[in-house]
Scaffold this motif. Structure first.
Motif, PDB file in Angstrom:
ATOM      1  N   ASN A 147      86.748 -13.035  12.223  1.00 55.30           N
ATOM      2  CA  ASN A 147      87.921 -12.200  12.399  1.00 55.30           C
ATOM      3  C   ASN A 147      88.561 -12.482  13.766  1.00 55.30           C
ATOM      4  OD1 ASN A 147      89.778 -10.301  11.828  1.00 55.30           O
ATOM      5  ND2 ASN A 147      88.377  -8.569  11.824  1.00 55.30           N
ATOM      6  N   PRO A 148      89.831 -12.886  13.809  1.00 51.08           N
ATOM      7  CA  PRO A 148      90.431 -13.343  15.076  1.00 51.08           C
ATOM      8  C   PRO A 148      90.280 -12.379  16.253  1.00 51.08           C
ATOM      9  CG  PRO A 148      91.899 -13.812  13.259  1.00 51.08           C
ATOM     10  CD  PRO A 148      90.752 -13.048  12.681  1.00 51.08           C
ATOM     11  N   PRO A 149      90.535 -11.048  16.102  1.00 53.00           N
ATOM     12  CA  PRO A 149      90.550 -10.208  17.306  1.00 53.00           C
ATOM     13  C   PRO A 149      89.196 -10.071  17.999  1.00 53.00           C
ATOM     14  CG  PRO A 149      91.537  -9.062  15.441  1.00 53.00           C
ATOM     15  CD  PRO A 149      90.877 -10.280  14.909  1.00 53.00           C
ATOM     16  N   LEU A 150      88.121 -10.520  17.405  1.00 53.78           N
ATOM     17  CA  LEU A 150      86.810 -10.300  18.018  1.00 53.78           C
ATOM     18  C   LEU A 150      86.745 -10.863  19.434  1.00 53.78           C
ATOM     19  CD1 LEU A 150      84.286 -10.940  15.121  1.00 53.78           C
ATOM     20  CD2 LEU A 150      84.886  -8.788  16.199  1.00 53.78           C
ATOM     21  N   THR A 151      87.404 -11.991  19.659  1.00 51.61           N
ATOM     22  CA  THR A 151      87.327 -12.586  20.994  1.00 51.61           C
ATOM     23  C   THR A 151      88.394 -12.023  21.925  1.00 51.61           C
ATOM     24  OG1 THR A 151      88.581 -14.399  20.061  1.00 51.61           O
ATOM     25  CG2 THR A 151      86.239 -14.770  20.403  1.00 51.61           C
ATOM     26  N   THR A 152      89.243 -11.127  21.406  1.00 51.13           N
ATOM     27  CA  THR A 152      90.277 -10.560  22.270  1.00 51.13           C
ATOM     28  C   THR A 152      89.890  -9.171  22.752  1.00 51.13           C
ATOM     29  OG1 THR A 152      91.395  -9.588  20.395  1.00 51.13           O
ATOM     30  CG2 THR A 152      92.099 -11.784  21.034  1.00 51.13           C
ATOM     31  N   LEU A 153      88.664  -8.749  22.467  1.00 53.84           N
ATOM     32  CA  LEU A 153      88.257  -7.406  22.867  1.00 53.84           C
ATOM     33  C   LEU A 153      87.821  -7.375  24.330  1.00 53.84           C
ATOM     34  CD1 LEU A 153      86.148  -6.496  19.715  1.00 53.84           C
ATOM     35  CD2 LEU A 153      88.475  -5.807  20.217  1.00 53.84           C
ATOM     36  N   GLY A 154      87.826  -8.517  24.967  1.00 53.82           N
ATOM     37  CA  GLY A 154      87.446  -8.556  26.372  1.00 53.82           C
ATOM     38  C   GLY A 154      85.951  -8.556  26.597  1.00 53.82           C
ATOM     39  N   SER A 155      85.197  -8.968  25.571  1.00 52.82           N
ATOM     40  CA  SER A 155      83.750  -8.972  25.724  1.00 52.82           C
ATOM     41  C   SER A 155      83.294 -10.218  26.466  1.00 52.82           C
ATOM     42  CB  SER A 155      83.087  -8.916  24.352  1.00 52.82           C
ATOM     43  OG  SER A 155      81.744  -9.268  24.480  1.00 52.82           O
ATOM     44  N   LYS A 156      82.310 -10.037  27.370  1.00 47.25           N
ATOM     45  CA  LYS A 156      81.765 -11.168  28.101  1.00 47.25           C
ATOM     46  C   LYS A 156      80.703 -11.875  27.288  1.00 47.25           C
ATOM     47  CE  LYS A 156      81.646  -9.251  32.528  1.00 47.25           C
ATOM     48  NZ  LYS A 156      80.790  -8.898  33.640  1.00 47.25           N
ATOM     49  N   VAL A 157      80.062 -11.125  26.381  1.00 52.09           N
ATOM     50  CA  VAL A 157      78.867 -11.659  25.732  1.00 52.09           C
ATOM     51  C   VAL A 157      79.167 -12.340  24.405  1.00 52.09           C
ATOM     52  CG1 VAL A 157      77.387  -9.949  26.811  1.00 52.09           C
ATOM     53  CG2 VAL A 157      78.323  -9.501  24.549  1.00 52.09           C
ATOM     54  N   PHE A 158      80.336 -12.029  23.799  1.00 54.86           N
ATOM     55  CA  PHE A 158      80.547 -12.526  22.442  1.00 54.86           C
ATOM     56  C   PHE A 158      81.132 -13.937  22.416  1.00 54.86           C
ATOM     57  CE2 PHE A 158      83.163 -13.128  18.646  1.00 54.86           C
ATOM     58  CZ  PHE A 158      82.154 -13.068  17.705  1.00 54.86           C
ATOM     59  N   ASN A 159      80.484 -14.805  21.673  1.00 51.27           N
ATOM     60  CA  ASN A 159      80.971 -16.171  21.442  1.00 51.27           C
ATOM     61  C   ASN A 159      80.762 -16.486  19.975  1.00 51.27           C
ATOM     62  OD1 ASN A 159      80.970 -17.001  24.468  1.00 51.27           O
ATOM     63  ND2 ASN A 159      78.938 -16.177  24.076  1.00 51.27           N
ATOM     64  N   ARG A 160      81.440 -17.495  19.475  1.00 53.99           N
ATOM     65  CA  ARG A 160      81.180 -17.884  18.084  1.00 53.99           C
ATOM     66  C   ARG A 160      81.366 -19.379  17.888  1.00 53.99           C
ATOM     67  NH1 ARG A 160      85.881 -14.345  15.456  1.00 53.99           N
ATOM     68  NH2 ARG A 160      87.581 -14.858  16.868  1.00 53.99           N
ATOM     69  N   VAL A 161      80.559 -19.934  16.981  1.00 52.34           N
ATOM     70  CA  VAL A 161      80.749 -21.336  16.623  1.00 52.34           C
ATOM     71  C   VAL A 161      81.698 -21.464  15.445  1.00 52.34           C
ATOM     72  CG1 VAL A 161      78.550 -22.192  17.506  1.00 52.34           C
ATOM     73  CG2 VAL A 161      78.666 -21.308  15.194  1.00 52.34           C
ATOM     74  N   ALA A 162      81.940 -20.335  14.749  1.00 52.27           N
ATOM     75  CA  ALA A 162      82.881 -20.378  13.632  1.00 52.27           C
ATOM     76  C   ALA A 162      84.298 -20.422  14.189  1.00 52.27           C
ATOM     77  CB  ALA A 162      82.702 -19.140  12.776  1.00 52.27           C
ATOM     78  N   PHE A 163      85.203 -21.059  13.469  1.00 56.77           N
ATOM     79  CA  PHE A 163      86.603 -20.974  13.909  1.00 56.77           C
ATOM     80  C   PHE A 163      87.232 -19.728  13.306  1.00 56.77           C
ATOM     81  CE2 PHE A 163      86.281 -24.339  10.653  1.00 56.77           C
ATOM     82  CZ  PHE A 163      86.782 -23.635   9.593  1.00 56.77           C
TER      83      PHE A 163
END
Lengths: 402, 368, 523
Positions: A147-163
Motif C-alpha cells: 500500500n503506497p502510503p505506508l512509507t509516507t507515515l514518517g516511520s523510521k523503522v518501516f522498509n519494504r522490498v515490495a514495490f
C-alpha cells in the motif's frame, strides 16, 4: 449502590494519580549501548537472535503467511551465525487482520531477543504494527505490504522490498496502452485494500493515457465462480481485463472468462497473481495471460532457493503464494545488517544496538539477492526498479517483451 | 395461550400495521419494477448476457439448495443450527478429490491399446465412486459430529448446541488446514467432464457456453432433491423422521428409536452436503479447507429464506438465492460487489413481510 | 472379565489409537513433543525434530490416560488389580496395534520414496521416521504396541492406587475444611469488611497491573476489556431479553466508523474532540439499534438471528464497497484516528489506554447491573421467559425489546469507538462475521445473563487464544475443541447467572428422551 459508587470514585482517583507519574527509569546499560537511541537488544549466551514475522498463519490467507514464513525460514538456515549465535524465525499469527497485526507487534516488541521484523505481510496488519515497532526501535522489512502510503507515515523503522501499488499500477497501465496497444479495458479487483489500490491506479492512468475503461467491478474473494460478474463485463466487450488481487481469484477469473463471453479478451494480472500456482491451475485457459513480478528471471540464487525450498517443504516455491522470494530476501537483508552492527560483550552476551540497526537497514545499498538489487531510499522503499512483466507461454511464465 | 394470542392479534392496531405492511410491500415492488424497467430500457445487456447470468445462477442455486436441505433437516428435528454443516461439505469435497487423484494415477490400457488413466478410461465409474466416497465420508463426519458434539447436549438450553457447533466448525476447518495444508487444490476431472467446455448456443450473435459440469451438477442436484423428497414422504424412515420432527415424546411412545432417527438425519444431511461438495469441486475446480464456509452461510440464508424446517422451502430458497446473486445486480443495475447486500436485503424484506420464510409454516410458540 | 468389559476396554483403546493417529497426521506429535522438550529446559532449534525421549513422554501420557479410562468403567465398582490389569492391557494393546498398522502403512509408503506431503502436508519424511522412533518400520511399530500396552497398564495401576487413596484424600480435605471453617473462613464470611478488602485488592490490581506488565499484556487485556464491553451489550440483548442476534458486529462497526470518520483528518477532515466523538459514536450505535430493530421486532428465534447476521454482512460489504469509497475510504480503512485528550494532555500510551478501558468497563458493569435489577430488567426477564405471556400481563414487549437492542448497541458503539481509537485505525476487516460469533460465544461460555460470566468469558475467549499462541498454527484447532468440550461438561457456562428459576424451561417439553447413560460424546 453506595459501595459501588465509592469503589468507582476510588478507581478513577487512583488511576489519575498513577498516570501522572513518569515511567520508571531504565536500568544500567553497558557502554556500547548507552549512546544508542533505543538501547540494545541483549541476547544471553545459548539463546538465539530472533527475527520476528507477523503473518496470517490461519484463516483465509493462511497460504500466504505459511509460504512467506517458510521462505524466510530458508533464509535463516542460509544465514549461518553471528558471533556464534544462531538466528531464529519467530512467525506469529495475525490472521491477516489489523487487530492481529497490532497484537503480534506488541508481543514481538516485548520479547527482548527479537531484533528485527521480516514483515508484516498485509498492508492493514503492517499499518497497525508500525507505531508499535516505531516506539520500540525495531526495524521492519516487509516482503509484501504494498500500500503506497505506508512509507509516507514518517516511520523510521518501516522498509519494504515490495514495490508499491502506485508504481506497479502506472507501469501496468502504460504497458497495456503503449506496448500491447489496447484502448478498451475492463478493470476488476478483489475488494481488498491491495487490489482496489492497484485497480484505481490502473483505471486513472489508463484513462489519462487516452484509453477507455469500459467496466469497473469488484469480486468477492474466496468464491469460486465469477461467471456472473464477468458476463456483465463481457457486454461491453473489453480487449483486456486488468485484475488487482491474488492468485486464487485470478485463477478462477481466468478459468471463467471463456464461458462468460470474454474468450477474446486478455487477462492481465499483477504481482499478486504471479507464480507457479497460476499456470498450474489455469492450464490451457491461462495461455497468454500477463502478470507482473519483482522477481527477475532465472538466476543462480533463485535456482538454489527453489531447490532448498522444495527439499524443506515438499512443495515448489511459488505454489502457495507469489511472495516467497521476497520473504527470503527481507529476512536475508535484516540478518546481514544484524551481523554488521552486533557486538559480542565480554560477558558472552550478544548486544544488538537497536538504533544503529534501524539506521543500517534504512541505509541498505546494493544488497544483491533473489529479487535483484536492494537499495533503500530515504523513506524505506527498497525496490525502486519497478516490475518485470511476464506472460504465460507454453504452460510456464516467460518474460514478456519489455 | 393460543386463545390469548388470537384475541390479541385481532385487535385493531395489529390490523392497521398489517395494512401498512401490505402497502409498503406494494410500493417496494413498484420501485423495483421501475428500476428494472429503467435498466432494461438502457439495454446494456443483450439476451446472451441474461442467459449466461441465469444459467450461472441456476447452477450455484442447485448447490446451495442441497446444502440448505441439510440445515433444514437438522433444524426440523433438533431445532438447532448445525453451524458445522459447511465443514461437512468441505470434507466431502476432499473425499471426491482423493478418488479422482487415485484414479488419475492408475494407468490402464484403453480399447485401442493406448495407455490411459483409469479416470479417462472409465469416467462413469470414477465419477460414481467419487460421489460415493465424498458422500460416505461426509455422512460419517455428520454422524460423528452428532455423536460427539451434539448428543451430549440434548436437553441443554437452545444456544448451547449452537456454540458447540461453532466450536466444531472451527476445529474441523483447522484440522482440514493442518491435514491437507493451506494450499488450494484443483479437481482433475475426467476429459468428458472438462471444466469450461460444453454445448455452444448462438444467442444474439454471441456464443453462450452451457458447460457440461454445470448441467451435470444441475441435473444431479435435481435428482438428489427428488430422491430426498421421496425418501421423506414415502419411506418408513421418512415417516419416522417426520414423526420425530413433530413430537419426540409421542414418537418415542410409538416405538420409534428417536436417537437412531436423529443419527440417520445427520447421515442424510451429511451425504447431501458431501454430494454438493464433490459437485462444487467438479464444477469450480479450486478448493481448500475453507471451501465450506461461504456456501455454508449462504445455504443457511437460503434455508431461512425458504422457511427453515421445510424441505421444499430449502430447495426454493437455494435456487432463489442463486438466481438473485447472479441476475439481481444486473436487473437493478448495481455493482456485482453488492450481490450479497442484495441477497441479504431480499432476505430481510421477505422476513419482514413473511416472518417465517416463503414456504414456512406459522411458528408455534414452542419452536421459536 | 465379562464380554461387555472387554468391549468397553477395546473401544477405549480404539478411540485413543485414533487420537494418536490423528495427532500424527496433523503433525501435533512433533509440535507437542517439542513443547515438552522446551518445558524440560532443553533447547530446540528451528525446524529441528525434537528428541525421541520427549516423544515417549508425550505418548506415555496419552497411554496412561488410556489405561486409566479403560480401567474405570463403572463408578460404583471397586477396582481390583486383576480386573484393571486385563482391561488396561486390552485397551493399550488395541491402541498400540492400531497405531502400529498406521505406522507400518505410512512407514512403508515413506520408504518407497513417495512424497506423502503432496496430500498430507505434515507428513514429511523426518516426521514419519520420528514417529517410528528412527527405527525400521517393524521395530518402530512393535515399540508402539509394547509401549502403549505398558503405559496403559501403568495407567490402570494408577487408577487403582488413586481409588485406594481417595478415601484418605477425602477425609483429609474434610478435616482441613472443618478446621478452616472454625478458625478463620467462617469468621471471614460473616464479616462485612471482607468485601471492602476484596474490592481494595481488585482496585489495587487494576491500578498497578497496567503499569507493570508491559505493552503486550496491556494490548491483550485492552482487547479483552473491549470484548467485555461487547459482551455486556450482547448479554443485554441475548441473555436478558432473550433475542438471538448474530449481527452484533454491525453496531460495533457503526460505533467504530462514526468515531473514526468524525476524528480522522481523512476523508472528511472533521477532527472532533475525542469525548464528543465518543458520545456521538455511542448515540449513533444506539440509534441504529432502534432503526434496525423497528421493522424486525416481529421475528423470533433463528429468523431474527439470520436477519441480524444479514445486517452485519450488509454493513461490512458496504463499508468496503466502491460506491461508498469516498465516504468510508473503502477497503483501505480510516487511519490517524484521534486518541483521548483531557485538559490538553493526550493519553495515548498503552497504560493510559488500559486505564481508559478499565474505566469504561467499570462504568458499563455498573450501568448494566442497575438496569438488570430495575423494573426494566424484570420486563426483559418476562419477555425472555415467554413473550406471549409477558404481553398478556401488560408488558409492552415491543418497547422493551427495542430498548434492549438499542442499549446493547450503545455498548457495542462504545467498544467500537475505543477499539478504533486505540488502534488509530479501523477497516472493514475489523468488522467481520467472526466478531459477532466471538461475542456470542463469550456470552454463552461465560454464562447467559451473568455479568461476572461475561468478564470471565471475555478472558477465556480473547485471552485464551493469546495464551495458546505457543501452539502456533494449532491454536485455533485446540480452541475449537475446547469450545465443544466446555459446552459438554459445563453447558450452563463458567459463571451461571443466579436468577431464581421461575418456571420449568420450555425445552423440557420437547426432550422426552433421557440422556443415554453412556453418551458417545464423552470420548
Amino acid at each position: 449502590m453506595k459501595k459501588s459508587v465509592l469503589f468507582f470514585v476510588f478507581v478513577v482517583f487512583a488511576m489519575v494519580l498513577a498516570s501522572c507519574n513518569g515511567a520508571a527509569p531504565a536500568g544500567g546499560e553497558p557502554e556500547v549501548c548507552a549512546s544508542d537511541e533505543f538501547g540494545c537488544a541483549k541476547i544471553p549466551a545459548g539463546q538465539t537472535v530472533k527475527i520476528g514475522m507477523g503473518a496470517p498463519l490461519t484463516g483465509d490467507y493462511a497460504s500466504f503467511g505459511v509460504d512467506i514464513s517458510q521462505g524466510a525460514a530458508v533464509a535463516v538456515k542460509d544465514a549461518g551465525t553471528v558471533e556464534g549465535f544462531a538466528f531464529e524465525l519467530v512467525a506469529q499469527d495475525t490472521q491477516g487482520a489489523p487487530e492481529g497485526g497490532a497484537a503480534v507487534a506488541n508481543k514481538l516488541a516485548t520479547d527482548p531477543t527479537v531484533v528485527a521484523i521480516a514483515g508484516h505481510i498485509f498492508s492493514g496488519s503492517t499499518e497497525a504494527a508500525i507505531p508499535v515497532y516505531d516506539k520500540a526501535g525495531i526495524p521492519m522489512m516487509s516482503p509484501s505490504a504494498t500500500n503506497p502510503p505506508l512509507t509516507t507515515l514518517g516511520s523510521k523503522v518501516f522498509n519494504r522490498v515490495a514495490f508499491t501499488d502506485a508504481v506497479q499500477g502506472k507501469f501496468a497501465a502504460d504497458y497495456l496502452y503503449s506496448k500491447l496497444g489496447f484502448r478498451k479495458i475492463a478493470v476488476l479487483h478483489d475488494g481488498g485494500a491491495y487490489g482496489q489500490g492497484l485497480a484505481d491506479v490502473v483505471r486513472d492512468e489508463f484513462t489519462k493515457l487516452g484509453g477507455e475503461v469500459v467496466g469497473y467491478e469488484a469480486v468477492t474473494p474466496g468464491e469460486t465462480d465469477y461467471t456472473a460478474t464477468l458476463s456483465a463485463l463481457a457486454a461491453s466487450s473489453p480487449e483486456a481485463v486488468y485484475f488487482g488481487g491474488y492468485v486464487a481469484e485470478g485463477v478462477v477469473l481466468t478459468n471463467n472468462m471463456k464461458q462468460s463471453g470474454l474468450e477474446n479478451a486478455v487477462f492481465f494480472g499483477c504481482d499478486g497473481t504471479f507464480g507457479t500456482e497460476f499456470v498450474e491451475k489455469t492450464g490451457a485457459n491461462g495461455e497468454g495471460a500477463y502478470a507482473a513480478s519483482l522477481i527477475p528471471p532465472e538466476s543462480a540464487e533463485k535456482a538454489k532457493f527453489d531447490a532448498d525450498y522444495l527439499a524443506a517443504y515438499g512443495v515448489g516455491a511459488g505454489t502457495l503464494s507469489p511472495y516467497t522470494w521476497s520473504g527470503y530476501d527481507s529476512a536475508a537483508v535484516l540478518m546481514a545488517k544484524v551481523k554488521e552492527v552486533a557486538v559480542l560483550g565480554s560477558d558472552g552476551t550478544l548486544y544488538v544496538p537497536r538504533g544503529a540497526l534501524v539506521a543500517a537497514v534504512r541505509g541498505t545499498q546494493g544488497f544483491s539477492s533473489i529479487t535483484g538489487d536492494i537499495t533503500c531510499d530515504a523513506v524505506g522503499e527498497c525496490n525502486t526498479a519497478g516490475p518485470t512483466f511476464y506472460i504465460v507461454k507454453g504452460g510456464d511464465w516467460a518474460q514478456a517483451e519489455q | 395461550m393460543e386463545a390469548l394470542r388470537k384475541k390479541f392479534s385481532l385487535t385493531l392496531p395489529q390490523n392497521s400495521i398489517r395494512i401498512i405492511r401490505i402497502i409498503a410491500a406494494l410500493l417496494l415492488l413498484a420501485l423495483i419494477i421501475v428500476r428494472a424497467m429503467d435498466v432494461a430500457a438502457k439495454s446494456q445487456f443483450g439476451a446472451d448476457t441474461w442467459l449466461r447470468l441465469s444459467v450461472s445462477g441456476l447452477i450455484i442455486g442447485g448447490m446451495y439448495a442441497l446444502i440448505a436441505i441439510g440445515y433444514t433437516l437438522v433444524y426440523g428435528i433438533l431445532f438447532m443450527i448445525n453451524f458445522a454443516h459447511g465443514e461437512v461439505m468441505m470434507i466431502g469435497t476432499f473425499g471426491g478429490y482423493f478418488v479422482f487423484e487415485a484414479f488419475n494415477a492408475i494407468q490402464v490400457s484403453g480399447a485401442d491399446g493406448s495407455q490411459l488413466s483409469f479416470l479417462n478410461a472409465y469416467p462413469v465409474i470414477a465419477i460414481l465412486l467419487a460421489f460415493l466416497a465424498g458422500m460416505t465420508i461426509a455422512a460419517l463426519s455428520g454422524l460423528f459430529l452428532e455423536k460427539i458434539a451434539y448428543r451430549p447436549l440434548r436437553g441443554a438450553p437452545r444456544l448451547v448446541p449452537l456454540i458447540s457447533a461453532i466450536g466444531a466448525s472451527i476445529f474441523l476447518q483447522n484440522a482440514g488446514q493442518l491435514l491437507f495444508g493451506p494450499q488450494r487444490r484443483q479437481y482433475i476431472n475426467p476429459v468428458v467432464l472438462d471444466r469450461g467446455i460444453g454445448w455452444n448456443l448462438e444467442v444474439a450473435g454471441s456464443t453462450v457456453v452451457l458447460t457440461y459440469t454445470g448441467i451435470f451438477s444441475l441435473i444431479l442436484s435435481a435428482i438428489l432433491m427428488v430422491g430426498l423428497y421421496l425418501l421423506v414422504q414415502r419411506t418408513k424412515l421418512g415417516r419416522a423422521m417426520r414423526a420425530v420432527a413433530q413430537d419426540k415424546k409421542t414418537a418415542a411412545l410409538m416405538g420409534i428409536n428417536v436417537d437412531q432417527i436423529i443419527s440417520r438425519t445427520f447421515v442424510i444431511s451429511g451425504a447431501l452436503a458431501g454430494a454438493a461438495g464433490v459437485m462444487w469441486g467438479i464444477h469450480n475446480g479450486l478448493f481448500n479447507y475453507f471451501v465450506g464456509f461461504l456456501p455454508g452461510i449462504k445455504a443457511f440464508t437460503a434455508a431461512v429464506l425458504g422457511g427453515i424446517g421445510n424441505i421444499p422451502g430449502a430447495m426454493l430458497g437455494g435456487m432463489f438465492l442463486g438466481i438473485v446473486e447472479s441476475v439481481g445486480p444486473a436487473v437493478l443495475g448495481i455493482d456485482f460487489q453488492l450481490k450479497d447486500v442484495l441477497a441479504f436485503t431480499i432476505l430481510i424484506l421477505v422476513l419482514i413481510f413473511r416472518p417465517s420464510g416463503i414456504l414456512g409454516e406459522a411458528l408455534t410458540e414452542e419452536k421459536v | 472379565m465379562n464380554k461387555q468389559s472387554i468391549q468397553k476396554s477395546a473401544a477405549s483403546g480404539l478411540v485413543f489409537g485414533i487420537i494418536v493417529i490423528f495427532f500424527a497426521l496433523i503433525g501435533f506429535t512433533v509440535v507437542f513433543s517439542g513443547l515438552i522438550q522446551k518445558a524440560l529446559g532443553q533447547s530446540l532449534g528451528v525446524g529441528q525434530i525434537p528428541s525421541i525421549s520427549s516423544f515417549l513422554i508425550f505418548l506415555g501420557l496419552l497411554g496412561i490416560w488410556n489405561g486409566w479410562r479403560a480401567s474405570r468403567q463403572d463408578k460404583h465398582e471397586t477396582l481390583s488389580v486383576k480386573k484393571v490389569l486385563g482391561r488396561s492391557a486390552i485397551a493399550g494393546l488395541v491402541a498400540g496395534v492400531l497405531v502400529m498398522v498406521y505406522a507400518l502403512i505410512v512407514g512403508a509408503l515413506n520408504n518407497s520414496g513417495i512424497n506423502l506431503r503432496t496430500y498430507l502436508s505434515q507428513l514429511s519424511s523426518e516426521s514419519v521416521r520420528f514417529f517410528l522412533f528412527n527405527q525400521t518400520i517393524v521395530v518402530g511399530g512393535l515399540i508402539h504396541v509394547f509401549y502403549s500396552t505398558l503405559m496403559a497398564v501403568i495407567g490402570g495401576f494408577l487408577a487403582v492406587a488413586s481409588e485406594r487413596s481417595r478415601e484418605r484424600v477425602k477425609s483429609t480435605r474434610e478435616s482441613i475444611q472443618k478446621w478452616s471453617q472454625d478458625r478463620w473462613l467462617g469468621k471471614l464470611q460473616g464479616n462485612p469488611y471482607v468485601s471492602y478488602v476484596l474490592m481494595g485488592v481488585v482496585l489495587l490490581l487494576l491500578v498497578l497491573l497496567p503499569r507493570t506488565w508491559g505493552a503486550y499484556w496491556n494490548y491483550v487485556m485492552g482487547t479483552v476489556g473491549i470484548y467485555v464491553l461487547l459482551g455486556l451489550g450482547l448479554n443485554i440483548i441475548v441473555g436478558l431479553s432473550g433475542q438471538l442476534v448474530l449481527g452484533y458486529v454491525a453496531f460495533f462497526a457503526i460505533g467504530a466508523y462514526t468515531f473514526a470518520l468524525t476524528t480522522s483528518p481523512e476523508p472528511h477532515n472533521l477532527v472532533w474532540n475525542f469525548w464528543i466523538a465518543l458520545g456521538v459514536a455511542v448515540l449513533a450505535a444506539a440509534l441504529s439499534g432502534i432503526l434496525i430493530g423497528l421493522p424486525i421486532m416481529r421475528l423470533r428465534g433463528d429468523y431474527l438471528a439470520i436477519v441480524t447476521l444479514g445486517f452485519g454482512e450488509i454493513i461490512r460489504i458496504l463499508l468496503r464497497s466502491d460506491i461508498l469509497k469516498d465516504f468510508t475510504m473503502g477497503p483501505r480503512g480510516v487511519r490517524n484516528i484521534a486518541g483521548p485528550t483531557l485538559f490538553g494532555r493526550s493519553f495515548t500510551t498503552d497504560v493510559d489506554f488500559m486505564y481508559l478501558i478499565i474505566l469504561a468497563v467499570l462504568l458499563s458493569i455498573f450501568l448494566a447491573r442497575r438496569w438488570q435489577e430495575s423494573s426494566i430488567g424484570r420486563a426483559w426477564l418476562a419477555i425472555s421467559q415467554d413473550e406471549t405471556v409477558a404481553q398478556a400481563t401488560g408488558v409492552d414487549t415491543q418497547k422493551y425489546k427495542l430498548l434492549a437492542l438499542s442499549l446493547g448497541a450503545a455498548f457495542a458503539g462504545l467498544g467500537g469507538a475505543l477499539f478504533a481509537s486505540r488502534n488509530q485505525f479501523t477497516g472493514p476487516e475489523d468488522h467481520a462475521l467472526m466478531v459477532s460469533i466471538n461475542v456470542l460465544v463469550l456470552v454463552i461460555v461465560g454464562g447467559m445473563g451473568s455479568i461476572p460470566g461475561v468478564v470471565l468469558g471475555a478472558f477465556a475467549l480473547k485471552g485464551l487464544p493469546e495464551i495458546l499462541r505457543e501452539l502456533e498454527s494449532y491454536r485455533l484447532l485446540v480452541f475449537g475443541a475446547l469450545l465443544v468440550v466446555m459446552m459438554i461438561i459445563r453447558p450452563e457456562g463458567l459463571w451461571p447467572a443466579r436468577r431464581p428459576k421461575l418456571e420449568v424451561p420450555v425445552e423440557q417439553d420437547h426432550e422426552p428422551v433421557p440422556l443415554p447413560a453412556t453418551a458417545g460424546g464423552e470420548k
